[in-house]
Motif scaffolding. Structure first.
Motif: not given
Lengths: 136, 338
Positions: B25-30
């Motif tokens: 899973q790749t989570y984009l930085p907020r």
């Protein structure tokens, strides 16, 4: 509907309500808004739901036979704004309904007003009219 | 013995879980201060098709006049307008797309105020003829959404949920939500775009006014007894509170296929005051007994009635349209393929 003044008033009231909220989910062509029908009967069921609520009423005809009529009105949130709640009409309640009938003569119509046995009138607008005010 | 069996069960369970594939899973930085739920932002200069350019230029001009607009953050949340409450379209405006058109919704006795192209004018007149003949079908009876811009003039309850990075404009009817991104993103890029019921909306805050540019709409009708619009439709809105009980949406519609000149309308929403009034899930099929007749009209089935409907494969793009709409929108598609 013997009183043409009342008929015209009810029609005007209904069209005003229609302009704001009623029958927004489907074509209204199935109803004849130039006519009204008045029936007395006993509530069988109040379908208080979306997209339209229906008041199912058992009506005994002149021939003694019972026919189930259906009267379409708006969904819960619009009815609530007019003071009509889910338990306003219970099975067994006596009601007098004024409606615009279906063009093809089937036992149904678009609800204009419903009067309970205590004289309270329920419209989409301006909301319920207490029995005392209804008589004035 | 029981203890031994329990241990064996745990071992089998752990072994089974270990055998499951693990998905990366790749989570984009907020971004700091953001309230956006979708962090994958198209760049602000993302190209859009030329038929949206006129409205987009008007949007950018408005944004420049507002010096880029205010970028609210979590820290400045409290400075945003308070649009809390439950709202509905001003009943005095009916459900006509332009409240200035005279007559009630069932019998508009004045001409529609849109400056329609000849082809869309002819289609509109044909629609009115069919309605007069009793043949009217509403896609809502298929339990499809109204879609935007018809969304503007549906009569039921609404909420306007404002956050710094995106705002949600909700109607009760079929729980139809518009999402307006105000975090500086551009529109969806062409290779990822498709027609959407409520379009792709970006915006900015001009003080206490939410300015919205919307593109990528499905084709449809502005309302029953109103004209149709094409997939090339785009809009520019200025949404603001004009008094504590009124929210106003100043809307301009561009549609190179359907309109010769932009259509400007103003829509008002009034604050609900009924005690206990709230928005709940709105399920269309809970009590939907409307069927389409062979001639294209609408009929209500009553309790105890049955009807035999010849059900064919439903083409997802066209099944809910009237025959006149199919011809109209097929012609648009044919022009686009030239």
């Amino acid at each position: 509907m013997r009183n043409p003044g009342v008929k015209k008033w009810l029609l005007t009231l209904f069209l005003a309500a229609m302009a704001g909220s009623a029958l927004a989910h489907h074509s209204a062509a199935m109803f004849d808004f130039s006519k009204t029908v008045t029936v007395q009967g006993t509530v069988k069921e109040f379908q208080y739901t979306n997209p339209h609520s229906w008041l199912q009423v058992l009506v005994v005809g002149a021939d003694g036979k019972t026919v189930e009529w259906g009267f379409e009105t708006e969904g819960p949130s619009t009815l609530l704004r007019s003071g009509i709640k889910a338990k306003t009409f219970k099975p067994g309640d006596k009601v007098t309904i004024v409606a615009s009938p279906m063009r093809d003569g089937r036992p149904a119509g678009a609800w204009i007003s419903a009067t309970k046995a205590d004289g309270t009138i329920y419209n989409l607008r301006p909301g319920p009219k207490p029995a005392a005010a209804a008589k004035s | 013995m029981i203890h031994w069996r329990a241990s064996a069960a745990v071992i089998v369970l752990v072994a089974g879980l270990a055998a499951q594939p693990v998905y990366a899973q790749t989570y984009l930085p907020r971004e700091a201060g953001s309230t956006a739920n979708t962090a994958d932002k198209p760049p602000p200069d993302t190209p859009i098709p030329k038929f949206y350019q006129e409205s987009y230029r008007a949007y950018l001009k408005m944004k420049a006049a507002a010096h880029g607009g205010i970028q609210y953050t979590r820290a400045s949340y409290g400075q945003m307008p308070d649009w809390s409450g439950v709202w509905s379209r001003d009943p005095a405006e009916g459900v006509k797309f332009d409240a200035k058109q005279s007559g009630n919704v069932f019998a508009p006795d004045g001409p529609v105020t849109a400056d329609l192209t000849p082809r869309y004018r002819a289609a509109f007149e044909e629609k009115l003829r069919q309605v007069k003949a009793g043949n009217e079908w509403d896609q809502l009876s298929d339990c499809l959404p109204a879609g935007y811009p018809r969304w503007l003039v549906e009569p039921f309850l609404r909420e306007f949920i404002v956050t710094p990075s995106e705002s949600w404009l909700l109607t009760e009817q079929q729980s139809e939500a518009r999402r307006i991104y105000t975090d500086g993103r551009g529109h969806i890029p062409d290779d990822a775009a498709q027609p959407l019921w409520d379009g792709d909306s970006i915006g900015f805050w001009d003080g206490q006014t939410l300015v919205i540019h919307t593109i990528r709409l499905t084709h449809g009708e502005y309302q029953r007894l109103q004209p149709d619009y094409s997939y090339q439709t785009s809009t520019l809105e200025r949404l603001r509170m004009v008094d504590p009980n009124t929210i106003e949406d100043d809307v301009t519609v561009w549609d190179p296929k359907g309109l010769r000149t932009p259509w400007h309308v103003v829509v008002h929403y009034k604050r609900g005051t009924t005690p206990g009034s709230r928005i709940d899930m709105w399920s269309c099929d809970s009590n939907n007994n409307v069927v389409r007749t062979p001639s294209g009209g609408s009929q209500q089935l009553l309790r105890g009635e049955t009807v035999t409907i010849q059900r064919a494969y439903k083409d997802p793009d066209t099944f809910y349209l009237t025959e006149a709409q199919k011809k109209l929108f097929e012609a648009d598609a044919a022009e686009a393929s030239k």
